[in-house]
Design a protein around this motif. Structure first.
Motif, short mmCIF file in Angstrom:
data_model
loop_
_atom_site.label_atom_id
_atom_site.label_comp_id
_atom_site.label_asym_id
_atom_site.label_seq_id
_atom_site.Cartn_x
_atom_site.Cartn_y
_atom_site.Cartn_z
N PHE A 55 0.85 -1.19 0.00
CA PHE A 55 0.00 0.00 0.00
C PHE A 55 0.88 1.23 0.00
O PHE A 55 1.93 1.26 0.65
N GLY A 56 0.47 2.28 -0.73
CA GLY A 56 1.27 3.50 -0.77
C GLY A 56 0.41 4.74 -0.79
O GLY A 56 -0.73 4.73 -1.27
N ARG A 57 0.96 5.82 -0.24
CA ARG A 57 0.34 7.14 -0.32
C ARG A 57 1.38 8.15 -0.80
O ARG A 57 2.57 8.02 -0.49
N GLY A 167 6.19 7.35 16.37
CA GLY A 167 7.53 7.88 16.21
C GLY A 167 7.59 8.82 15.02
O GLY A 167 6.58 9.30 14.51
N LYS A 168 8.81 9.05 14.52
CA LYS A 168 9.02 10.05 13.48
C LYS A 168 8.55 9.58 12.11
O LYS A 168 7.96 10.34 11.35
N ASN A 169 8.82 8.31 11.76
CA ASN A 169 8.56 7.84 10.40
C ASN A 169 7.55 6.70 10.30
O ASN A 169 7.15 6.35 9.19
N PHE A 170 7.14 6.13 11.42
CA PHE A 170 6.23 4.99 11.37
C PHE A 170 4.83 5.40 11.80
O PHE A 170 4.65 6.35 12.57
N ALA A 171 3.83 4.67 11.29
CA ALA A 171 2.44 4.99 11.60
C ALA A 171 1.58 3.75 11.46
O ALA A 171 1.97 2.77 10.82
N ILE A 172 0.41 3.80 12.05
CA ILE A 172 -0.61 2.77 11.88
C ILE A 172 -1.91 3.45 11.48
O ILE A 172 -2.26 4.50 12.02
N GLN A 219 -17.64 -2.45 5.62
CA GLN A 219 -16.47 -3.12 6.18
C GLN A 219 -15.94 -2.30 7.36
O GLN A 219 -15.27 -1.29 7.16
N PRO A 220 -16.24 -2.71 8.60
CA PRO A 220 -15.73 -1.95 9.76
C PRO A 220 -14.21 -1.89 9.79
O PRO A 220 -13.63 -0.89 10.21
N PHE A 221 -13.55 -2.99 9.35
CA PHE A 221 -12.09 -3.01 9.28
C PHE A 221 -11.69 -3.33 7.85
O PHE A 221 -11.44 -4.49 7.50
N TYR A 222 -11.67 -2.30 7.03
CA TYR A 222 -11.31 -2.45 5.62
C TYR A 222 -9.81 -2.71 5.48
O TYR A 222 -9.38 -3.60 4.75
N GLN A 223 -9.02 -1.91 6.19
CA GLN A 223 -7.57 -2.08 6.21
C GLN A 223 -7.03 -1.65 7.57
O GLN A 223 -7.53 -0.70 8.17
N VAL A 224 -6.01 -2.35 8.04
CA VAL A 224 -5.23 -1.92 9.20
C VAL A 224 -3.78 -1.91 8.72
O VAL A 224 -3.16 -2.96 8.56
N MET A 225 -3.27 -0.71 8.44
CA MET A 225 -1.99 -0.58 7.76
C MET A 225 -0.87 -0.19 8.73
O MET A 225 -1.01 0.75 9.51
N LEU A 226 0.24 -0.92 8.65
CA LEU A 226 1.49 -0.53 9.29
C LEU A 226 2.37 0.08 8.20
O LEU A 226 2.66 -0.58 7.20
N SER A 227 2.79 1.33 8.38
CA SER A 227 3.44 2.04 7.28
C SER A 227 4.69 2.79 7.72
O SER A 227 4.91 3.04 8.91
N TYR A 228 5.48 3.15 6.70
CA TYR A 228 6.72 3.91 6.89
C TYR A 228 6.68 5.13 5.98
O TYR A 228 6.38 5.01 4.78
#
Length: 230
Positions: A55-57, A167-172, A219-228
């Motif tokens: 996945f990307g943004r 943190g600085k670069n990680f997100a959920i 969909q209550p939980f369509y995606q749960v993304m761990l990202s950088y």
């Protein structure tokens, strides 16, 4: 070199150093423009989309208070079970399954908090899945032939989500969606069933089915993304 030329050289080197330092500082303070991640739902087999997905943004206005982002996702899944490798050439069934998914969309921040963001957006996605089964050669009580299943899906998704910084670069990110889904399913079956060895009695099954379907899904939980972010 006379003193005036030396002074000019020193001034030039100082200006170059200051310019280089300002460029490095600007780069260091520059807001991220990209974010890539994986769907954590696949770790607990609760994913709706193919498990092997990226996945990307991309931020269109990285310095804005409320950001707008392009969304992209691509994923696939493949599985093969070749029983001929285990039954000395007398395969009972070979199974091949594959799927891929691609989607793109847009999202916009609604509310910005100190450590997170509430956002809304939309995706349009296309997926295709196949499952091929092959039976044979037959043994009493087994089949010889094939079964093919294919499904193509177009998915329009309205999304609301929350992105929390780790943190600085990680997100959920946790997303819910309301989806309009169109699917086309085809099934093609042709096999012979050995019913009785003495006397030999066979039954042949031939079927073809085509089904089109429209439905609305929540969909209550369509995606749960761990990202950088970078």
């Amino acid at each position: 070199m006379n003193s005036s030329n030396k002074n000019l050289l020193k001034i030039g080197l100082l200006a170059l150093a200051l310019f280089w330092g300002s460029v490095k500082a600007a780069v260091a303070q520059k807001s991220p423009r990209w974010e890539i991640g994986l769907d954590a739902l696949s770790l607990i087999d609760q994913n709706e989309l193919p498990p092997y997905s990226l996945f990307g943004r991309f931020w269109l206005n990285p310095e804005g208070k409320k950001k707008t982002q392009l969304r992209m996702r691509i994923g696939f899944e493949q599985f093969e079970l070749l029983d001929s490798a285990f039954f000395d050439g007398a395969a009972e069934i070979d199974q091949k399954t594959s799927a891929f998914f691609v989607a793109g969309g847009l999202q916009r921040d609604l509310k910005v908090f100190s450590k997170g963001t509430l956002y809304a957006g939309g995706d349009i996605g296309y997926s295709r899945a196949k499952e091929n089964l092959v039976w044979g050669p037959s043994r009493p009580g087994t089949r010889e032939g094939f079964s093919k299943y294919e499904e193509s899906t177009i998915r329009l998704s309205g999304i609301i989500g929350y992105n929390h910084e780790l943190g600085k670069n990680f997100a959920i990110s946790v997303e819910s969606s309301l989806q309009g889904v169109y699917s086309l399913q085809t099934t093609d079956v042709d096999y012979t069933q050995l019913q009785s060895p003495e006397p030999e009695e066979f039954v042949r099954i031939v079927e073809y089915e085509r089904v089109e379907n429209w439905n609305i899904q929540i969909q209550p939980f369509y995606q749960v993304m761990l990202s950088y972010k970078f």
